[in-house]
Design an enzyme around this catalytic site. Structure first.
Site, mmCIF file in Angstrom:
data_model
loop_
_atom_site.group_PDB
_atom_site.id
_atom_site.type_symbol
_atom_site.label_atom_id
_atom_site.label_comp_id
_atom_site.label_asym_id
_atom_site.label_seq_id
_atom_site.Cartn_x
_atom_site.Cartn_y
_atom_site.Cartn_z
ATOM 1 N N TYR A 176 1.079 -0.938 0.034
ATOM 2 C CA TYR A 176 0.478 0.162 -0.250
ATOM 3 C C TYR A 176 1.139 0.867 -0.132
ATOM 4 O O TYR A 176 0.055 1.961 -1.121
ATOM 5 C CB TYR A 176 -1.058 -0.079 1.172
ATOM 6 C CG TYR A 176 -1.507 -1.572 1.887
ATOM 7 C CD1 TYR A 176 -2.477 -1.444 0.111
ATOM 8 C CD2 TYR A 176 -2.189 -2.056 2.557
ATOM 9 C CE1 TYR A 176 -3.248 -2.966 0.010
ATOM 10 C CE2 TYR A 176 -3.332 -2.861 2.526
ATOM 11 C CZ TYR A 176 -3.535 -3.453 1.232
ATOM 12 O OH TYR A 176 -4.122 -4.335 1.257
HETATM 13 C C1 LIG Z 1 -0.843 -8.565 0.643
HETATM 14 C C2 LIG Z 1 -0.609 -9.843 -0.462
HETATM 15 C C3 LIG Z 1 -1.783 -9.703 -0.684
HETATM 16 C C4 LIG Z 1 0.336 -8.578 -1.702
HETATM 17 O O1 LIG Z 1 0.687 -10.098 -2.419
HETATM 18 P P1 LIG Z 1 2.007 -9.933 -2.308
HETATM 19 O O2 LIG Z 1 1.996 -10.299 -4.030
HETATM 20 O O3 LIG Z 1 2.677 -11.223 -1.522
HETATM 21 O O4 LIG Z 1 2.857 -8.624 -2.704
HETATM 22 P P2 LIG Z 1 3.467 -7.511 -3.885
HETATM 23 O O5 LIG Z 1 2.130 -7.949 -5.404
HETATM 24 O O6 LIG Z 1 2.806 -6.526 -3.387
HETATM 25 O O7 LIG Z 1 4.786 -8.494 -3.815
HETATM 26 C C5 LIG Z 1 5.990 -7.558 -4.054
HETATM 27 C C6 LIG Z 1 7.336 -8.787 -3.597
HETATM 28 O O8 LIG Z 1 7.390 -9.536 -4.871
HETATM 29 C C7 LIG Z 1 8.072 -8.870 -5.253
HETATM 30 N N1 LIG Z 1 8.768 -8.805 -7.316
HETATM 31 C C8 LIG Z 1 8.388 -10.121 -7.648
HETATM 32 N N2 LIG Z 1 8.307 -9.587 -9.045
HETATM 33 C C9 LIG Z 1 7.605 -8.074 -8.786
HETATM 34 C C10 LIG Z 1 7.226 -7.336 -9.909
HETATM 35 N N3 LIG Z 1 7.063 -7.633 -11.098
HETATM 36 N N4 LIG Z 1 6.368 -6.975 -9.342
HETATM 37 C C11 LIG Z 1 6.590 -6.334 -7.829
HETATM 38 N N5 LIG Z 1 6.428 -7.301 -6.994
HETATM 39 C C12 LIG Z 1 7.573 -7.494 -7.868
HETATM 40 C C13 LIG Z 1 8.856 -7.744 -4.862
HETATM 41 O O9 LIG Z 1 10.450 -8.119 -5.048
HETATM 42 C C14 LIG Z 1 8.486 -7.901 -3.528
HETATM 43 O O10 LIG Z 1 8.635 -8.820 -2.537
HETATM 44 P P3 LIG Z 1 8.808 -8.725 -1.352
HETATM 45 O O11 LIG Z 1 7.449 -8.338 -0.608
HETATM 46 O O12 LIG Z 1 9.894 -10.184 -0.555
HETATM 47 O O13 LIG Z 1 9.686 -7.286 -0.586
HETATM 48 C C15 LIG Z 1 0.304 -10.763 0.437
HETATM 49 O O14 LIG Z 1 1.407 -10.714 0.942
HETATM 50 C C16 LIG Z 1 -0.766 -11.053 1.453
HETATM 51 O O15 LIG Z 1 -1.954 -12.125 0.151
HETATM 52 N N6 LIG Z 1 -0.689 -10.999 2.973
HETATM 53 C C17 LIG Z 1 -1.481 -11.969 3.558
HETATM 54 C C18 LIG Z 1 -2.968 -11.137 3.472
HETATM 55 C C19 LIG Z 1 -3.023 -9.946 3.306
HETATM 56 O O16 LIG Z 1 -2.388 -9.129 4.663
HETATM 57 N N7 LIG Z 1 -4.207 -9.245 3.214
HETATM 58 C C20 LIG Z 1 -3.900 -8.088 3.182
HETATM 59 C C21 LIG Z 1 -5.236 -7.532 4.058
HETATM 60 S S1 LIG Z 1 -5.527 -5.629 4.410
#
Ligand SMILES: CC(C)(COP(=O)(O)OP(=O)(O)OC[C@H]1O[C@@H](n2cnc3c(N)ncnc32)[C@H](O)[C@@H]1OP(=O)(O)O)[C@@H](O)C(=O)NCCC(=O)NCCS
Length: 221
Positions: free
Chosen positions: A179
């Site tokens: 976010y």
């Molecule tokens: C929050 C959530 C949805 C984020 O999804 P995600 O796929 O894990 O995260 P992002 O899309 O932000 O990906 C970013 C990560 O991917 C990596 N990445 C790889 N390729 C990428 C690309 N092409 N673009 C962006 N990031 C990339 C980044 O380096 C980053 O790694 P890091 O987090 O280890 O620094 C997920 O982690 C989740 O489901 N969490 C638990 C539930 C939750 O908290 N939901 C939200 C409640 S409000």
């Protein structure tokens, strides 16, 4: 493993709702059974004005295809025409409105924090609520969450997007870093919803998201 995004249609919810709730419960680390309580609420959300949803979908790895977790996330026709795919992420939301509980909680919280009534109206009158965004733990850290969120927010007519997320020490989890990276700012911090002792933050940002979309991720592990 290749991932694709697909719009999840209301008429197909008998296919994707179970897998989506499985991801929700696993990603949020909620006790098993939570999905049964949430199913009715998610069905009600699906009927709200401006509702839209996207799923991140991947081919099921054959070596694990017998695991219970994968079986629960397996998709059928018509969401997965070949019926050999699983859901790995889900994002949905809808247009906010004053008759919604979340809107009323936010307005009450803003008033209690001393905001002028005109400011409360300005914040809560024209927004898209990002209601759910979850990526299965085995697929996190590959940019899928960001891809889903950008897709969901593309072409929205609302002036801004608002969300609530649990408060985390030093904002140290993937949700907060996503976010913040996308420019979400504080709207209200340390809020407790009625009936839930946890503290939440409301965050928001103007729409549209104007930065160019990143290249789609091509691997989930
Ligand atoms: C929050 C959530 C949805 C984020 O999804 P995600 O796929 O894990 O995260 P992002 O899309 O932000 O990906 C970013 C990560 O991917 C990596 N990445 C790889 N390729 C990428 C690309 N092409 N673009 C962006 N990031 C990339 C980044 O380096 C980053 O790694 P890091 O987090 O280890 O620094 C997920 O982690 C989740 O489901 N969490 C638990 C539930 C939750 O908290 N939901 C939200 C409640 S409000």
């Amino acid at each position: 493993m290749t991932v694709r995004l697909a719009r999840l249609e209301q008429r197909d919810c008998a296919v994707w709702l179970g897998p989506a709730l499985e991801i929700y419960v696993t990603a949020m680390n909620y006790p098993r059974g939570t999905e049964m309580h949430r199913a009715g609420l998610w069905r009600e959300h699906i009927a709200r004005p401006g509702w839209n949803a996207y799923g991140a979908i991947a081919h099921a790895p054959p070596a694990e295809s017998t695991s219970m977790d994968l079986a629960r996330r397996r998709l059928r026709h018509p969401v997965s025409p070949a019926q050999d795919e699983v859901l790995v992420g889900i994002a949905y939301g809808y247009r906010g409105a004053r008759d919604q509980w979340w809107n009323q909680q936010l307005r009450a919280g803003l008033r209690t924090s001393g905001r002028d009534p005109r400011v409360v109206d300005a914040i809560t009158d024209d927004y898209f609520e990002l209601t759910e965004l979850h990526v299965h733990p085995t697929a996190q850290g590959n940019g899928i969450g960001q891809w889903l969120l950008r897709q969901l927010l593309a072409d929205r007519p609302e002036r801004q997007v608002l969300l609530s997320t649990p408060e985390i020490p030093a904002e140290q989890n993937r949700a907060w870093s996503l976010y913040r990276r996308l420019g979400f700012a504080d709207v209200l911090r340390n809020f407790t919803f009625t009936g839930d002792p946890r503290r939440f933050a409301f965050l928001g940002r103007q729409l549209p998201l104007i930065e160019p979309a990143p290249a789609p991720p091509d691997a989930t592990r």
